[in-house]
Scaffold this motif. Structure first.
Motif, PDB file in Angstrom:
ATOM      1  N   SER A 153       0.835  -1.184   0.000  1.00  0.00           N
ATOM      2  CA  SER A 153       0.000   0.000   0.000  1.00  0.00           C
ATOM      3  C   SER A 153       0.873   1.239   0.000  1.00  0.00           C
ATOM      4  O   SER A 153       2.043   1.207   0.372  1.00  0.00           O
ATOM      5  CB  SER A 153      -0.902  -0.047   1.226  1.00  0.00           C
ATOM      6  N   LEU A 154       0.297   2.343  -0.462  1.00  0.00           N
ATOM      7  CA  LEU A 154       1.028   3.607  -0.484  1.00  0.00           C
ATOM      8  C   LEU A 154       0.930   4.298   0.866  1.00  0.00           C
ATOM      9  O   LEU A 154       1.524   5.347   1.072  1.00  0.00           O
ATOM     10  CB  LEU A 154       0.426   4.528  -1.546  1.00  0.00           C
ATOM     11  N   ASP A 155       0.153   3.709   1.761  1.00  0.00           N
ATOM     12  CA  ASP A 155      -0.130   4.376   3.027  1.00  0.00           C
ATOM     13  C   ASP A 155       1.099   4.505   3.912  1.00  0.00           C
ATOM     14  O   ASP A 155       1.885   3.568   4.049  1.00  0.00           O
ATOM     15  CB  ASP A 155      -1.209   3.587   3.795  1.00  0.00           C
ATOM     16  N   ILE A 156       1.237   5.690   4.475  1.00  0.00           N
ATOM     17  CA  ILE A 156       2.276   5.900   5.475  1.00  0.00           C
ATOM     18  C   ILE A 156       1.771   5.276   6.767  1.00  0.00           C
ATOM     19  O   ILE A 156       0.669   5.597   7.231  1.00  0.00           O
ATOM     20  CB  ILE A 156       2.530   7.408   5.684  1.00  0.00           C
ATOM     21  N   ASP A 158       1.249   4.283  10.687  1.00  0.00           N
ATOM     22  CA  ASP A 158       1.151   5.097  11.896  1.00  0.00           C
ATOM     23  C   ASP A 158       2.509   5.196  12.593  1.00  0.00           C
ATOM     24  O   ASP A 158       2.874   6.233  13.137  1.00  0.00           O
ATOM     25  CB  ASP A 158       0.124   4.495  12.861  1.00  0.00           C
ATOM     26  N   PHE A 161       4.454   7.771  10.950  1.00  0.00           N
ATOM     27  CA  PHE A 161       3.844   9.062  11.254  1.00  0.00           C
ATOM     28  C   PHE A 161       4.325   9.578  12.613  1.00  0.00           C
ATOM     29  O   PHE A 161       4.749  10.725  12.750  1.00  0.00           O
ATOM     30  CB  PHE A 161       2.326   8.904  11.238  1.00  0.00           C
ATOM     31  N   ILE A 202      13.912   7.946   1.379  1.00  0.00           N
ATOM     32  CA  ILE A 202      13.713   7.582  -0.033  1.00  0.00           C
ATOM     33  C   ILE A 202      12.278   7.914  -0.465  1.00  0.00           C
ATOM     34  O   ILE A 202      12.053   8.553  -1.485  1.00  0.00           O
ATOM     35  CB  ILE A 202      14.018   6.077  -0.252  1.00  0.00           C
ATOM     36  N   GLN A 203      11.306   7.503   0.378  1.00  0.00           N
ATOM     37  CA  GLN A 203       9.895   7.770   0.063  1.00  0.00           C
ATOM     38  C   GLN A 203       9.642   9.259  -0.120  1.00  0.00           C
ATOM     39  O   GLN A 203       8.872   9.668  -0.977  1.00  0.00           O
ATOM     40  CB  GLN A 203       9.005   7.250   1.194  1.00  0.00           C
ATOM     41  N   PHE A 204      10.277  10.046   0.735  1.00  0.00           N
ATOM     42  CA  PHE A 204      10.030  11.490   0.705  1.00  0.00           C
ATOM     43  C   PHE A 204      11.067  12.250  -0.114  1.00  0.00           C
ATOM     44  O   PHE A 204      11.122  13.480  -0.065  1.00  0.00           O
ATOM     45  CB  PHE A 204       9.990  12.050   2.147  1.00  0.00           C
ATOM     46  N   LYS A 205      11.855  11.510  -0.841  1.00  0.00           N
ATOM     47  CA  LYS A 205      12.878  12.105  -1.708  1.00  0.00           C
ATOM     48  C   LYS A 205      13.695  13.158  -0.958  1.00  0.00           C
ATOM     49  O   LYS A 205      13.861  14.297  -1.431  1.00  0.00           O
ATOM     50  CB  LYS A 205      12.250  12.719  -2.947  1.00  0.00           C
ATOM     51  N   ASN A 215      10.100  18.235   4.125  1.00  0.00           N
ATOM     52  CA  ASN A 215       9.193  17.739   3.088  1.00  0.00           C
ATOM     53  C   ASN A 215       7.854  17.280   3.694  1.00  0.00           C
ATOM     54  O   ASN A 215       6.770  17.586   3.163  1.00  0.00           O
ATOM     55  CB  ASN A 215       9.820  16.574   2.333  1.00  0.00           C
ATOM     56  N   ASP A 218       5.932  20.334   4.560  1.00  0.00           N
ATOM     57  CA  ASP A 218       5.414  21.027   3.385  1.00  0.00           C
ATOM     58  C   ASP A 218       4.152  20.344   2.850  1.00  0.00           C
ATOM     59  O   ASP A 218       3.233  20.998   2.358  1.00  0.00           O
ATOM     60  CB  ASP A 218       6.469  21.076   2.279  1.00  0.00           C
ATOM     61  N   LEU A 219       4.134  19.050   2.962  1.00  0.00           N
ATOM     62  CA  LEU A 219       2.972  18.308   2.452  1.00  0.00           C
ATOM     63  C   LEU A 219       1.804  18.343   3.436  1.00  0.00           C
ATOM     64  O   LEU A 219       0.728  17.863   3.141  1.00  0.00           O
ATOM     65  CB  LEU A 219       3.352  16.844   2.182  1.00  0.00           C
ATOM     66  N   GLY A 220       2.078  18.896   4.600  1.00  0.00           N
ATOM     67  CA  GLY A 220       1.009  18.984   5.588  1.00  0.00           C
ATOM     68  C   GLY A 220       0.765  17.680   6.317  1.00  0.00           C
ATOM     69  O   GLY A 220      -0.262  17.497   6.957  1.00  0.00           O
ATOM     70  N   LEU A 221       1.720  16.765   6.207  1.00  0.00           N
ATOM     71  CA  LEU A 221       1.533  15.481   6.888  1.00  0.00           C
ATOM     72  C   LEU A 221       1.670  15.651   8.393  1.00  0.00           C
ATOM     73  O   LEU A 221       0.908  15.074   9.168  1.00  0.00           O
ATOM     74  CB  LEU A 221       2.559  14.458   6.366  1.00  0.00           C
TER      75      LEU A 221
END
Lengths: 222, 551
Positions: A153-156, A158, A161, A202-205, A215, A218-221
Motif C-alpha cells: 500500500s502507499l499508506d504511510i 502510523d 507518522f 527515499i519515500q520522501f525524496k 518535506n 510542506d505536504l502537511g503530513l
C-alpha cells in the motif's frame, strides 16, 4: 525456437506486420493473423481439431467495433475462451492498456505469460517476452511492471507518522528510541529506527533527516 | 347580625362535612378535573367558573352515554354544588332532583352514600331558600340512610341547624341532645365537641344556663383536639354568652382569645368576626355605629352579589349558546382543515415524488455522462491512441526519420493515452481500494513519489458507486495534471472520514502557481459538484499545490 505456429489477433495492420516479422525472425514457421476475436477463436478451434494446435497466441485487448457483430468483443474474452481448451497455450498480450488492476487480472486469472505494452520500444519488448517464455519466465514491459510488484500500500504507517512527528520536534534517534520503548512501540532499537528513517528519506525524496522533516511538513503530513 | 352568625356557622360546618367526601373521589382524577373541582367548590372568577361548569356538564353527558352512572352522579353533584355556591338555587335544585333520580340506576356500593349527600345538599338548599319544612323532611329522609352513629349525628346536627333557623329552639336542643346520646364514649371527640358547641349556642339563644356548661365542655374537648377552627367557634360563643350575661370582662377575654386565634389561622374573615364582637363589647358608640353600618353595607353587597351571581348565570347560559355555535363553526373548520391537510399532504407527496424523480433523473443523467465518457475514452484509446501508435511504429521502421519527430509523436501518443486514462471508468466488480491504489501507483516513477495517509482505513462500502467513480476519476485527473505540470517530486493524499463525509487532502511539493491548465479544474469541479461534494484549490508559487475535497 519453440514457437512454430503463431496466432496473432490484432486489428491494426501495421502493428501486425511488425509483429509477424519479429516472430518470423525469431523462427516461427506459420503465422496466422486475424483482425477479429471471433475469427481468431474459430481459427484456434480449427487448428486444434486438425491436430495441429498453435504454440503461441499474441493478442491485443481492445478491438475496434465495426458493422460485424462479434461474440467475443475483447482480448480478455478471447483468452478466456481459448484457455478452456488449451491450458498450456503460451499467450502474450500486446496492448496499450495501462490499468494495473486489469493487467494483474490477466496474469493472475487468465494465466497469460507476457504483457507487452505498446510503446516505441514494444518490438524490443516483444522479443524479450518471447525470450522469457522460452525460459519459462513471465514478462512484463517496464512501464506497467508495477502491476506485478508486491502490492504494498502507499499508506504511510502510523509508526512512521509518529516517528516523523517525534523527529520534527527535535528528538534525536536515541530519544525517539527511548520514547518508543516507554510507549511499547516497536521496533524501538536505534538501528531499526535509523533503517526506517532511511526508508522514509527515499519515500520522501529527502537527502537527509532535516530535509525529510521539511518535506513532510510542506505536504502537511505533520 | 344574626344572619351573619348563622352563615358563619354554616361556613364552618360545610368545611367539615362536604369536602372530605368528595375529595376522596377526586384522587384519581386528572389535574384539569381537580382544578375545575376546586373552582366549583369556591368560585371566584366567572370565566373559570363557566369553564368548570362546562367541563363537568360535558363529563356528565359523556358518562351518562357510557352508562357510567356513578361518575355521572358525581358530575351532577358537583354541578349542583357549583350552582349552589353562586346562589343559583333553582338550578341547583333541578340538578339535585335529577341526580336523585339517577341514583336509582346506579348499582354501585356508593349509591347510598351518594343519596345521603344529595339529601344533605338539597336540605341545605331549602334551608337557604328558607323552605325549612322541605329541608327538614329531606334531612329526615337522609337520616334513614345513615349507617353509622357518626352519619346520623351529622344529619341530626343539620336538622338542629334548620330548626334553630326556624327559631324552634326546643326541638333543636332536643335533637342535639339525642345526637349526643347516640355517640358512644371515647368515639369521635370531634363530633362530640361539635354537637356540644352547637347545643351550647342554641341554649344561649334561649337564655338557658346549661349553655355555659356545654360550651365549656366543648372548649375542653377542642383544646385536647387542638382544633383551631373549632376553638374559634367556642371562644366566639363563649364571648356571646358572657356578653348576654353582662359579664363584659369575660366576654372581652374570650373575644380577645378568638382574635388571637384568628391571627393564628390567618383568615381575615375570622379576624373580622372576632373584632366585631370586641367592638360590640366596647362602649365606643362611634365604633359600634361603624360596625352596624359596615354590616348593613355588607348585607347590601351580599344581596348585590347574589343578583350578580344570577346575572353571571344568564351570561353563562348565553355563553353556552355561543359555545354550541362555536362548536359548530369549529366542526366546519375541522372539515375545512381535513380538506386543507389533504391538499397539503397531496402537495407534500407530489413534491416528494418530484424531488425523488429529479434525483433519479439526476442519477440517471450522471450515469449517462459516465457511460458517454467511458465510450469516448475507449474511442480515444482504441482509435486515436492506437492510430498514433501505428504511425509511430511505421515511422520507426523507416530510415532517416528525425528522432525529434518520433519524440513529438510519442508525446502525442502518451497524451492521447492520458486523456483516455482520465476518462476510463472503474473496472466493474473489482475491489475499489485495490483499483484506486493501483491507479495512484501507476503515476509513481523514480522522479515522483506518491504517498497516502489513511487510505487503507477508509470504509468504501459507505460510498455509492457514483461517488467512488468520481473519487477515482478526480484523483486520476489530479495526478495526471501534477505529473504533467507541477514538477513535483512528492505527492501526499490524505484521507479522513468525518461525520460520514470523506475528506481528501491533496498536496505536492511542486512549483505551485496555476498548475491546472485548460479545463481540468472545471472538469473536477463539475464532477465533485455533481455528487454534492466540494473541492477547493489552493496554490501559491513555490509552495506547492493543495486541494481539499469533501464528499
Amino acid at each position: 525456437m519453440m514457437f512454430k505456429k503463431v496466432l496473432i489477433a490484432e486489428d491494426l495492420g501495421w502493428n501486425t506486420r511488425n509483429i509477424e516479422e519479429e516472430v518470423k525472425r525469431l523462427g516461427a514457421q506459420e503465422v496466422v493473423i486475424s483482425e477479429y476475436c471471433d475469427d481468431a477463436y474459430l481459427k484456434f478451434l480449427r487448428a486444434m481439431n486438425d491436430g495441429d494446435p498453435f504454440d503461441l497466441l499474441i493478442s491485443d485487448l481492445s478491438f475496434k467495433e465495426d458493422h460485424r457483430t462479434q461474440k467475443l468483443k475483447s482480448g480478455d474474452e478471447l483468452i478466456t475462451a481459448v484457455r478452456k481448451y488449451q491450458k498450456d497455450l503460451n499467450i502474450i498480450v500486446f496492448s496499450m492498456e495501462e490499468r494495473l488492476q486489469r493487467i494483474r487480472f490477466l496474469f493472475e486469472d487468465l494465466n497469460i505469460n507476457a504483457y507487452v505494452f505498446k510503446s516505441r520500444q514494444s518490438l524490443k519488448h516483444l522479443s524479450a517476452a518471447l525470450d522469457a517464455i522460452t525460459n519459462d519466465k513471465p514478462y512484463i514491459s517496464h512501464q506497467v511492471a508495477k502491476a506485478l510488484e508486491k502490492r504494498h500500500s502507499l499508506d504511510i504507517e502510523d509508526y512512521d507518522f509518529v516517528l516523523l512527528k517525534k523527529l520534527s520536534i527535535g528528538l534525536s534517534n536515541k530519544e525517539v528510541s527511548d520514547y518508543f520503548k516507554e510507549h511499547d512501540i516497536s521496533p524501538n532499537g536505534i538501528s531499526s529506527i535509523e533503517k526506517r528513517i532511511n526508508r522514509l528519506r527515499i519515500q520522501f525524496k529527502a537527502n537527509n533527516a532535516v530535509h525529510l522533516i521539511s518535506n513532510a511538513k510542506d505536504l502537511g503530513l505533520i | 347580625m344574626k344572619n351573619t352568625h348563622l352563615s358563619f356557622l354554616f361556613l364552618v360546618f360545610s368545611v367539615f362535612i362536604q369536602c372530605p367526601i368528595i375529595a376522596q373521589q377526586t384522587t384519581d382524577k386528572d389535574n384539569t378535573a381537580t382544578r375545575y373541582y376546586k373552582i366549583l367548590l369556591n368560585p371566584t372568577n366567572p370565566t373559570t367558573y363557566n369553564e368548570a361548569i362546562r367541563y363537568y356538564r360535558d363529563a356528565y353527558q359523556k358518562n351518562l352515554k357510557q352508562k357510567n352512572y356513578s361518575r355521572a352522579l358525581y358530575d351532577l353533584e358537583l354541578l349542583a354544588i357549583g350552582k349552589f355556591n353562586i346562589g343559583a338555587y333553582n338550578d341547583s335544585e333541578i340538578l339535585l332532583v335529577e341526580a336523585l333520580k339517577l341514583t336509582k340506576k346506579d348499582t354501585s356500593q356508593a349509591k347510598i352514600a351518594t343519596r345521603k349527600r344529595i339529601f344533605y345538599q338539597l336540605s341545605l338548599l331549602y334551608k337557604n331558600l328558607k323552605a325549612y319544612d322541605k329541608s327538614l323532611a329531606l334531612q329526615q329522609r337522609s337520616l334513614a340512610y345513615a349507617e353509622t352513629e357518626t352519619d346520623s349525628a351529622q344529619i341530626m346536627i343539620n336538622i338542629s341547624n334548620i330548626l334553630r333557623e326556624q327559631q324552634a329552639y326546643t326541638p333543636a336542643t332536643d335533637t342535639l341532645k339525642y345526637a349526643l346520646r347516640q355517640l358512644k364514649k371515647e368515639q369521635s371527640d370531634y363530633l362530640k365537641a361539635y354537637i356540644l358547641d352547637n347545643l351550647g349556642y342554641t341554649e344561649l339563644l334561649t337564655n338557658n344556663d346549661s349553655s355555659l356548661v356545654h360550651l365549656q365542655e366543648s372548649l375542653w374537648l377542642r383544646r385536647k383536639l387542638n382544633d383551631p377552627h373549632g376553638l374559634f367557634s367556642n371562644y366566639r360563643h363563649l364571648a356571646l354568652y358572657h356578653e348576654q350575661a353582662d359579664n363584659l370582662d369575660s366576654a372581652t377575654f374570650y373575644a380577645s382569645q378568638a382574635l388571637d386565634l384568628a391571627y393564628q389561622i390567618e383568615d381575615p374573615e375570622y379576624e373580622h368576626e372576632a373584632l366585631g364582637i370586641l367592638i360590640n363589647l366596647n362602649s365606643d358608640t362611634l365604633a359600634q355605629r361603624f360596625k352596624v353600618l359596615g354590616d348593613s353595607i355588607n348585607a347590601i353587597k351580599q344581596a348585590n352579589r347574589n343578583t350578580y351571581a344570577a346575572m353571571e348565570y344568564d351570561v353563562e347560559q348565553e355563553q353556552q349558546k355561543t359555545h354550541v355555535a362555536k362548536l359548530e363553526s369549529e366542526r366546519q373548520k375541522r372539515i375545512n382543515t381535513v380538506y386543507l391537510s389533504g391538499i397539503g399532504l397531496l402537495i407534500a407527496i407530489g413534491g416528494g415524488c418530484f424531488i425523488w424523480m429529479q434525483q433519479r433523473k439526476k442519477t440517471r443523467l450522471l450515469k449517462t455522462i459516465r457511460q458517454t465518457e467511458a465510450s469516448i475514452s475507449k474511442k480515444v484509446h482504441d482509435g486515436l491512441a492506437n492510430d498514433t501508435f501505428q504511425v509511430l511504429s511505421e515511422l520507426q521502421n523507416l530510415n532517416n526519420v528525425p528522432e525529434h519527430i518520433l519524440d513529438r509523436l510519442d508525446k502525442i501518443y502518451i497524451e492521447t493515452r492520458n486523456i483516455s486514462k482520465d476518462h476510463s471508468p472503474l473496472i466493474e466488480g473489482a475491489n475499489f481500494k485495490d483499483q484506486l491504489t493501483s491507479r495512484l501507483n501507476s503515476y509513481k516513477t523514480d522522479q515522483l513519489s506518491i504517498l497516502t495517509r489513511n487510505l487503507d482505513q477508509v470504509d468504501w462500502a459507505m460510498f455509492s458507486q457514483l461517488k467512488k467513480d468520481t473519487i477515482y476519476m478526480v484523483l486520476g485527473e489530479l495526478l495526471t495534471n501534477a505529473k504533467k505540470h507541477s514538477e513535483a517530486g512528492l505527492i501526499l493524499l490524505s484521507f479522513e472520514t468525518r461525520s460520514k463525509k470523506l475528506h481528501i487532502n491533496y498536496s505536492d511539493n511542486g512549483i505551485g502557481g496555476p498548475v491546472i491548465k485548460g479545463n481540468g479544474m472545471q472538469n473536477m469541479e463539475f464532477r465533485i459538484r455533481a455528487i454534492k461534494g466540494t473541492i477547493n484549490f489552493e496554490s501559491e508559487s513555490n509552495k506547492g499545490f493543495k486541494v481539499q475535497i469533501v464528499i
